[in-house]
Write a protein that holds these residues in place. Structure first.
Motif, PDB file in Angstrom:
ATOM      1  N   LYS A 158       0.834  -1.196   0.000  1.00 16.69           N
ATOM      2  CA  LYS A 158       0.000   0.000   0.000  1.00 16.69           C
ATOM      3  C   LYS A 158       0.865   1.241   0.000  1.00 16.69           C
ATOM      4  O   LYS A 158       1.992   1.241   0.481  1.00 16.69           O
ATOM      5  CB  LYS A 158      -0.948   0.029   1.207  1.00 16.69           C
ATOM      6  N   TRP A 159       0.281   2.304  -0.485  1.00 19.52           N
ATOM      7  CA  TRP A 159       0.899   3.620  -0.378  1.00 19.52           C
ATOM      8  C   TRP A 159       0.587   4.211   0.984  1.00 19.52           C
ATOM      9  O   TRP A 159      -0.475   3.962   1.549  1.00 19.52           O
ATOM     10  CB  TRP A 159       0.345   4.545  -1.464  1.00 19.52           C
ATOM     11  N   GLY A 160       1.504   4.979   1.505  1.00 18.74           N
ATOM     12  CA  GLY A 160       1.273   5.664   2.762  1.00 18.74           C
ATOM     13  C   GLY A 160       1.458   4.771   3.975  1.00 18.74           C
ATOM     14  O   GLY A 160       1.756   3.579   3.864  1.00 18.74           O
ATOM     15  N   VAL A 161       1.256   5.352   5.150  1.00 19.36           N
ATOM     16  CA  VAL A 161       1.493   4.646   6.411  1.00 19.36           C
ATOM     17  C   VAL A 161       0.265   4.577   7.287  1.00 19.36           C
ATOM     18  O   VAL A 161       0.313   4.074   8.409  1.00 19.36           O
ATOM     19  CB  VAL A 161       2.650   5.291   7.193  1.00 19.36           C
ATOM     20  N   VAL A 162      -0.858   5.075   6.779  1.00 24.12           N
ATOM     21  CA  VAL A 162      -2.084   5.046   7.561  1.00 24.12           C
ATOM     22  C   VAL A 162      -2.807   3.724   7.313  1.00 24.12           C
ATOM     23  O   VAL A 162      -2.881   3.240   6.190  1.00 24.12           O
ATOM     24  CB  VAL A 162      -3.000   6.235   7.176  1.00 24.12           C
ATOM     25  N   GLY A 163      -3.356   3.165   8.378  1.00 24.83           N
ATOM     26  CA  GLY A 163      -4.178   1.974   8.233  1.00 24.83           C
ATOM     27  C   GLY A 163      -3.412   0.713   7.881  1.00 24.83           C
ATOM     28  O   GLY A 163      -3.885  -0.102   7.073  1.00 24.83           O
ATOM     29  N   LEU A 164      -2.273   0.516   8.502  1.00 30.26           N
ATOM     30  CA  LEU A 164      -1.445  -0.642   8.180  1.00 30.26           C
ATOM     31  C   LEU A 164      -2.138  -1.964   8.485  1.00 30.26           C
ATOM     32  O   LEU A 164      -1.808  -2.982   7.881  1.00 30.26           O
ATOM     33  CB  LEU A 164      -0.121  -0.575   8.939  1.00 30.26           C
ATOM     34  N   THR A 165      -3.060  -1.957   9.434  1.00 33.34           N
ATOM     35  CA  THR A 165      -3.712  -3.205   9.827  1.00 33.34           C
ATOM     36  C   THR A 165      -5.015  -3.458   9.087  1.00 33.34           C
ATOM     37  O   THR A 165      -5.672  -4.473   9.335  1.00 33.34           O
ATOM     38  CB  THR A 165      -3.990  -3.207  11.334  1.00 33.34           C
ATOM     39  N   THR A 166      -5.397  -2.571   8.177  1.00 33.73           N
ATOM     40  CA  THR A 166      -6.693  -2.644   7.503  1.00 33.73           C
ATOM     41  C   THR A 166      -6.528  -3.187   6.092  1.00 33.73           C
ATOM     42  O   THR A 166      -5.992  -2.499   5.217  1.00 33.73           O
ATOM     43  CB  THR A 166      -7.339  -1.262   7.439  1.00 33.73           C
ATOM     44  N   PRO A 167      -6.986  -4.383   5.827  1.00 38.75           N
ATOM     45  CA  PRO A 167      -6.761  -4.991   4.506  1.00 38.75           C
ATOM     46  C   PRO A 167      -7.376  -4.206   3.360  1.00 38.75           C
ATOM     47  O   PRO A 167      -6.802  -4.158   2.268  1.00 38.75           O
ATOM     48  CB  PRO A 167      -7.376  -6.387   4.628  1.00 38.75           C
ATOM     49  N   ASP A 168      -8.509  -3.570   3.586  1.00 36.93           N
ATOM     50  CA  ASP A 168      -9.182  -2.853   2.495  1.00 36.93           C
ATOM     51  C   ASP A 168      -8.386  -1.643   2.022  1.00 36.93           C
ATOM     52  O   ASP A 168      -8.691  -1.093   0.959  1.00 36.93           O
ATOM     53  CB  ASP A 168     -10.578  -2.419   2.937  1.00 36.93           C
ATOM     54  N   LEU A 169      -7.396  -1.213   2.787  1.00 33.01           N
ATOM     55  CA  LEU A 169      -6.600  -0.054   2.398  1.00 33.01           C
ATOM     56  C   LEU A 169      -5.362  -0.427   1.589  1.00 33.01           C
ATOM     57  O   LEU A 169      -4.617   0.457   1.173  1.00 33.01           O
ATOM     58  CB  LEU A 169      -6.180   0.734   3.642  1.00 33.01           C
ATOM     59  N   TYR A 170      -5.155  -1.722   1.377  1.00 31.93           N
ATOM     60  CA  TYR A 170      -4.007  -2.161   0.586  1.00 31.93           C
ATOM     61  C   TYR A 170      -4.359  -2.179  -0.896  1.00 31.93           C
ATOM     62  O   TYR A 170      -5.485  -2.529  -1.280  1.00 31.93           O
ATOM     63  CB  TYR A 170      -3.534  -3.534   1.059  1.00 31.93           C
ATOM     64  N   ASP A 171      -3.373  -1.831  -1.700  1.00 31.54           N
ATOM     65  CA  ASP A 171      -3.601  -1.647  -3.131  1.00 31.54           C
ATOM     66  C   ASP A 171      -3.300  -2.896  -3.949  1.00 31.54           C
ATOM     67  O   ASP A 171      -3.921  -3.122  -5.007  1.00 31.54           O
ATOM     68  CB  ASP A 171      -2.733  -0.489  -3.630  1.00 31.54           C
ATOM     69  N   TYR A 172      -2.328  -3.672  -3.526  1.00 34.48           N
ATOM     70  CA  TYR A 172      -1.888  -4.824  -4.308  1.00 34.48           C
ATOM     71  C   TYR A 172      -1.759  -6.041  -3.405  1.00 34.48           C
ATOM     72  O   TYR A 172      -1.330  -5.923  -2.250  1.00 34.48           O
ATOM     73  CB  TYR A 172      -0.529  -4.533  -4.967  1.00 34.48           C
ATOM     74  N   TRP A 173      -2.077  -7.204  -3.978  1.00 34.38           N
ATOM     75  CA  TRP A 173      -2.077  -8.446  -3.213  1.00 34.38           C
ATOM     76  C   TRP A 173      -1.393  -9.575  -3.980  1.00 34.38           C
ATOM     77  O   TRP A 173      -1.478  -9.629  -5.217  1.00 34.38           O
ATOM     78  CB  TRP A 173      -3.514  -8.883  -2.902  1.00 34.38           C
ATOM     79  N   GLY A 174      -0.785 -10.473  -3.225  1.00 34.99           N
ATOM     80  CA  GLY A 174      -0.258 -11.689  -3.805  1.00 34.99           C
ATOM     81  C   GLY A 174      -1.308 -12.788  -3.808  1.00 34.99           C
ATOM     82  O   GLY A 174      -2.438 -12.586  -3.346  1.00 34.99           O
ATOM     83  N   GLN A 175      -0.917 -13.943  -4.318  1.00 35.91           N
ATOM     84  CA  GLN A 175      -1.835 -15.075  -4.439  1.00 35.91           C
ATOM     85  C   GLN A 175      -1.880 -15.938  -3.196  1.00 35.91           C
ATOM     86  O   GLN A 175      -2.798 -16.751  -3.044  1.00 35.91           O
ATOM     87  CB  GLN A 175      -1.439 -15.935  -5.643  1.00 35.91           C
ATOM     88  N   GLY A 176      -0.921 -15.793  -2.321  1.00 37.94           N
ATOM     89  CA  GLY A 176      -0.939 -16.516  -1.056  1.00 37.94           C
ATOM     90  C   GLY A 176      -0.057 -17.750  -1.045  1.00 37.94           C
ATOM     91  O   GLY A 176       0.239 -18.330  -2.091  1.00 37.94           O
ATOM     92  N   THR A 177       0.352 -18.127   0.148  1.00 43.11           N
ATOM     93  CA  THR A 177       1.131 -19.352   0.349  1.00 43.11           C
ATOM     94  C   THR A 177       0.598 -20.059   1.594  1.00 43.11           C
ATOM     95  O   THR A 177       0.308 -19.417   2.601  1.00 43.11           O
ATOM     96  CB  THR A 177       2.633 -19.033   0.473  1.00 43.11           C
ATOM     97  N   GLN A 178       0.466 -21.367   1.509  1.00 42.88           N
ATOM     98  CA  GLN A 178      -0.136 -22.145   2.591  1.00 42.88           C
ATOM     99  C   GLN A 178       0.885 -22.420   3.680  1.00 42.88           C
ATOM    100  O   GLN A 178       1.997 -22.871   3.413  1.00 42.88           O
ATOM    101  CB  GLN A 178      -0.670 -23.477   2.056  1.00 42.88           C
ATOM    102  N   VAL A 179       0.472 -22.167   4.913  1.00 38.88           N
ATOM    103  CA  VAL A 179       1.256 -22.527   6.093  1.00 38.88           C
ATOM    104  C   VAL A 179       0.422 -23.474   6.930  1.00 38.88           C
ATOM    105  O   VAL A 179      -0.721 -23.160   7.268  1.00 38.88           O
ATOM    106  CB  VAL A 179       1.641 -21.282   6.913  1.00 38.88           C
ATOM    107  N   THR A 180       0.989 -24.616   7.259  1.00 41.89           N
ATOM    108  CA  THR A 180       0.299 -25.594   8.090  1.00 41.89           C
ATOM    109  C   THR A 180       1.207 -26.011   9.237  1.00 41.89           C
ATOM    110  O   THR A 180       2.329 -26.476   9.003  1.00 41.89           O
ATOM    111  CB  THR A 180      -0.097 -26.831   7.279  1.00 41.89           C
ATOM    112  N   ALA A 181       0.723 -25.816  10.453  1.00 38.40           N
ATOM    113  CA  ALA A 181       1.454 -26.223  11.645  1.00 38.40           C
ATOM    114  C   ALA A 181       0.683 -27.370  12.282  1.00 38.40           C
ATOM    115  O   ALA A 181      -0.435 -27.185  12.747  1.00 38.40           O
ATOM    116  CB  ALA A 181       1.603 -25.059  12.618  1.00 38.40           C
TER     117      ALA A 181
END
Length: 124
Positions: A99-122
């Motif tokens: 995301k651009w900027g430093v506001v709302g770091l914990t808010t997913p809707d404020l992020y601009d770009y996303w990856g496809q994800g990686t599975q973690v299993t413990a």
């Protein structure tokens, strides 16, 4: 076009460690704040950790504090998530986001770009 590619997920026993990486292609990595989020089966997407463009500020979810560190290498356009003492409840698909900027770091809707994800299993 900005592309985020996560890697490093896998299956570990409870108490083990994993280091996730997220490489960013295109865009302006050194200007982005970067975040990690996760989604467990049947649950909402939740914030895990974030870091500002200059590494000056990091934030962590209460559920991972003390077990997780986030770092970035602007020369390599890569952000890392080091996870230690993994618990079964950490099992999820982990996504990195930019995301651009430093506001709302914990808010997913404020992020601009996303990856496809990686599975973690413990496993317990």
């Amino acid at each position: 076009q900005v592309q985020l590619v996560e890697s490093g997920g896998g299956l570990v026993q409870a108490g083990g460690s994993l280091r996730l990486s997220c490489a960013v292609f295109g865009g302006s990595f050194s200007s982005y704040a970067m975040g990690w989020f996760r989604r467990a089966p049947g649950k909402e997407r939740e914030f895990v950790a974030a870091i500002t463009w200059d590494s000056g500020t990091t934030e962590f979810a209460d559920s991972v504090k003390g077990r997780v560190t986030i770092s970035r290498d602007n020369a390599k356009n890569t952000v890392y998530l080091q996870m230690n003492n993994l618990k079964p409840e950490d099992t999820a698909v982990y996504y990195c986001a930019a995301k651009w900027g430093v506001v709302g770091l914990t808010t997913p809707d404020l992020y601009d770009y996303w990856g496809q994800g990686t599975q973690v299993t413990a496993s317990s």
